[in-house]
Motif scaffolding. Structure first.
Motif, PDB file in Angstrom:
ATOM      1  N   ASP A 279      41.456  34.234  27.657  1.00 42.75           N
ATOM      2  CA  ASP A 279      41.292  35.247  28.480  1.00 42.75           C
ATOM      3  C   ASP A 279      40.128  35.926  28.564  1.00 42.75           C
ATOM      4  O   ASP A 279      39.585  36.271  29.281  1.00 42.75           O
ATOM      5  CB  ASP A 279      42.614  35.845  28.503  1.00 42.75           C
ATOM      6  CG  ASP A 279      44.032  35.264  29.035  1.00 42.75           C
ATOM      7  OD1 ASP A 279      43.658  34.105  29.885  1.00 42.75           O
ATOM      8  OD2 ASP A 279      44.972  35.712  28.658  1.00 42.75           O
TER       9      ASP A 279
ATOM     10  N   ASN B 196      37.027  36.443  31.095  1.00 42.92           N
ATOM     11  CA  ASN B 196      36.546  37.620  31.696  1.00 42.92           C
ATOM     12  C   ASN B 196      35.025  37.924  31.372  1.00 42.92           C
ATOM     13  O   ASN B 196      34.292  38.255  32.282  1.00 42.92           O
ATOM     14  CB  ASN B 196      37.369  38.872  31.219  1.00 42.92           C
ATOM     15  CG  ASN B 196      38.923  38.475  31.863  1.00 42.92           C
ATOM     16  OD1 ASN B 196      38.905  38.334  33.119  1.00 42.92           O
ATOM     17  ND2 ASN B 196      40.162  38.976  31.265  1.00 42.92           N
TER      18      ASN B 196
ATOM     19  N   ILE C  56      32.997  35.841  33.659  1.00 42.50           N
ATOM     20  CA  ILE C  56      32.992  36.224  35.085  1.00 42.50           C
ATOM     21  C   ILE C  56      32.275  37.591  35.246  1.00 42.50           C
ATOM     22  O   ILE C  56      31.110  37.703  36.127  1.00 42.50           O
ATOM     23  CB  ILE C  56      34.099  36.613  35.541  1.00 42.50           C
ATOM     24  CG1 ILE C  56      35.087  35.274  35.978  1.00 42.50           C
ATOM     25  CG2 ILE C  56      34.486  37.674  36.637  1.00 42.50           C
ATOM     26  CD1 ILE C  56      36.508  35.541  36.074  1.00 42.50           C
ATOM     27  N   PHE C  57      32.191  38.326  34.196  1.00 44.10           N
ATOM     28  CA  PHE C  57      31.399  39.504  34.161  1.00 44.10           C
ATOM     29  C   PHE C  57      29.738  39.511  33.994  1.00 44.10           C
ATOM     30  O   PHE C  57      29.064  39.819  34.832  1.00 44.10           O
ATOM     31  CB  PHE C  57      31.737  40.280  33.070  1.00 44.10           C
ATOM     32  CG  PHE C  57      30.904  41.749  32.756  1.00 44.10           C
ATOM     33  CD1 PHE C  57      31.021  42.812  33.515  1.00 44.10           C
ATOM     34  CD2 PHE C  57      29.755  41.668  31.643  1.00 44.10           C
ATOM     35  CE1 PHE C  57      30.452  43.913  33.427  1.00 44.10           C
ATOM     36  CE2 PHE C  57      29.233  42.892  31.584  1.00 44.10           C
ATOM     37  CZ  PHE C  57      29.325  44.027  32.210  1.00 44.10           C
TER      38      PHE C  57
ATOM     39  N   ASP D 274      47.320  40.220  32.298  1.00 45.95           N
ATOM     40  CA  ASP D 274      46.076  39.282  32.512  1.00 45.95           C
ATOM     41  C   ASP D 274      45.977  38.823  33.747  1.00 45.95           C
ATOM     42  O   ASP D 274      44.731  38.563  34.275  1.00 45.95           O
ATOM     43  CB  ASP D 274      45.825  38.450  31.381  1.00 45.95           C
ATOM     44  CG  ASP D 274      45.667  39.166  29.989  1.00 45.95           C
ATOM     45  OD1 ASP D 274      44.990  40.171  29.872  1.00 45.95           O
ATOM     46  OD2 ASP D 274      46.218  38.372  28.973  1.00 45.95           O
TER      47      ASP D 274
ATOM     48  N   PHE E  12      44.616  41.268  36.459  1.00 39.93           N
ATOM     49  CA  PHE E  12      43.544  41.494  36.037  1.00 39.93           C
ATOM     50  C   PHE E  12      42.415  40.440  36.840  1.00 39.93           C
ATOM     51  O   PHE E  12      41.502  40.657  37.467  1.00 39.93           O
ATOM     52  CB  PHE E  12      43.208  41.830  34.647  1.00 39.93           C
ATOM     53  CG  PHE E  12      41.767  42.215  34.430  1.00 39.93           C
ATOM     54  CD1 PHE E  12      41.191  43.573  34.860  1.00 39.93           C
ATOM     55  CD2 PHE E  12      40.922  41.560  33.673  1.00 39.93           C
ATOM     56  CE1 PHE E  12      39.729  43.804  34.725  1.00 39.93           C
ATOM     57  CE2 PHE E  12      39.567  41.988  33.671  1.00 39.93           C
ATOM     58  CZ  PHE E  12      38.818  43.169  33.900  1.00 39.93           C
ATOM     59  N   ASN E  13      43.035  39.329  36.422  1.00 38.78           N
ATOM     60  CA  ASN E  13      41.944  38.128  37.004  1.00 38.78           C
ATOM     61  C   ASN E  13      42.032  37.882  38.509  1.00 38.78           C
ATOM     62  O   ASN E  13      41.055  37.636  39.128  1.00 38.78           O
ATOM     63  CB  ASN E  13      42.503  36.957  36.289  1.00 38.78           C
ATOM     64  CG  ASN E  13      41.811  36.718  34.930  1.00 38.78           C
ATOM     65  OD1 ASN E  13      40.661  37.076  34.723  1.00 38.78           O
ATOM     66  ND2 ASN E  13      42.551  36.349  33.761  1.00 38.78           N
TER      67      ASN E  13
ATOM     68  N   VAL F 187      39.817  40.769  39.808  1.00 40.09           N
ATOM     69  CA  VAL F 187      38.506  40.251  39.803  1.00 40.09           C
ATOM     70  C   VAL F 187      37.912  39.361  40.737  1.00 40.09           C
ATOM     71  O   VAL F 187      36.958  39.279  41.561  1.00 40.09           O
ATOM     72  CB  VAL F 187      37.943  39.848  38.614  1.00 40.09           C
ATOM     73  CG1 VAL F 187      36.681  39.280  38.555  1.00 40.09           C
ATOM     74  CG2 VAL F 187      38.157  40.947  37.466  1.00 40.09           C
TER      75      VAL F 187
END
Lengths: 135, 143
Positions: free
Chosen positions: A19, A23, A26-27, B20, B23-24, B27
């Motif tokens: 995870d 993330n 993506i950032f 999680d 959050f995904n 985004v």
């Protein structure tokens, strides 16, 4: 009898690693793609028969105060042609797109020299407009 | 004593990963909302050197003048809605790109939305737009 005191074994939990990596990916993708020109205020002109503008490395914007920006950074008209040329480099035809975002009420005295500068730099001009049908 | 055997098994959805997942999802939708693809119109303009050459042939080319409140095609006032038809008629029978050049002269106070409307019509009619800009000249006044 002496007993040795063992050190407590603490592992980093590896369950969430996937995870976290996702993330982070993506950032950084978002950071790499977006040129921050959100502070520039402009209203697009409306037109018919528009097509998707695609992706480009160079965006020229003229805002409502008639200031000129290249990729979000303000600069003078005189610098524009050389700066666009350096951004485009040796890119072949078809990959020399330059997006032009001009505020709807901007006058010809301001936007025509900018168009000329893009032409001088060998840019392929794409006017960013809004479809008339959109509300 | 009889015990009733329950046939339904109670299975909890694991709530550990829901943070999680949320959050995904945030985004994902944020990225979708912020990156709307731009729409536009590409315009092919001859390079400045070519334009210099074309200035010599200027008399032969169609000229569209944009004023604040009027559009003139070869000096004749034309309604904006009629520009496409007028330019198309003037360019009919001309197949070479050099013959299809349309010189656009704009007054300094012409707004961009009016300019884009006129130039779009010229391009739709098959014209190749060339801008004619007034050159700035410094004149020394003798004292």
């Amino acid at each position: 009898m002496k007993m040795k005191r063992g050190k407590p074994k603490v592992d980093i939990p590896s369950v969430a690693m996937g995870d976290i990596a996702f993330n982070l990916l993506i950032f950084f993708v978002i950071l790499a793609q977006s040129q921050d020109d959100s502070h520039i205020q402009w209203t697009p002109a409306k037109a018919d028969n528009l097509k998707g503008a695609g992706y480009t490395r160079v965006t020229v914007t003229i805002d409502k105060d008639q200031k000129v920006y290249l990729n979000g950074l303000e600069l003078s008209e005189g610098q524009l042609a050389s700066r666009i040329e350096s951004h485009l480099g040796d890119a072949p035809a078809g990959q020399r797109k330059v997006m032009l975002k001009v505020h709807s009420d901007c006058t010809a005295a301001k936007f025509e020299p900018v168009i000329e500068a893009i032409s001088q730099a060998g840019g392929e001009l794409v006017h960013i407009l809004e479809d008339k049908k959109q509300k | 004593m009889k015990f009733r055997r329950s046939t339904k098994l109670l299975v909890d959805v694991p709530a550990v990963a829901s943070g999680d997942i949320a959050f995904n999802l945030i985004v994902f939708f944020l990225v979708c909302a912020s990156t709307q693809p731009d729409t536009g119109r590409s315009q092919i303009l001859p390079k400045s050197e070519q334009t210099q050459q074309q200035k010599e042939q200027q008399d032969e080319h169609l000229t569209v003048e944009l004023k604040r409140n009027a559009v003139l095609v070869n000096g004749d006032p034309v309604k904006v809605s009629e520009i496409k038809a007028r330019v198309k008629a003037k360019l009919s029978g001309k197949s070479r790109p050099d013959d299809r050049v349309v010189i656009v002269k704009s007054a300094d106070d012409v707004p961009y939305h009016a300019w884009i409307e006129v130039t779009s019509q010229i391009e739709d009619a098959g014209g190749i737009i060339t801008l004619q800009l007034e050159e700035e000249r410094t004149v020394d006044v003798p004292q």
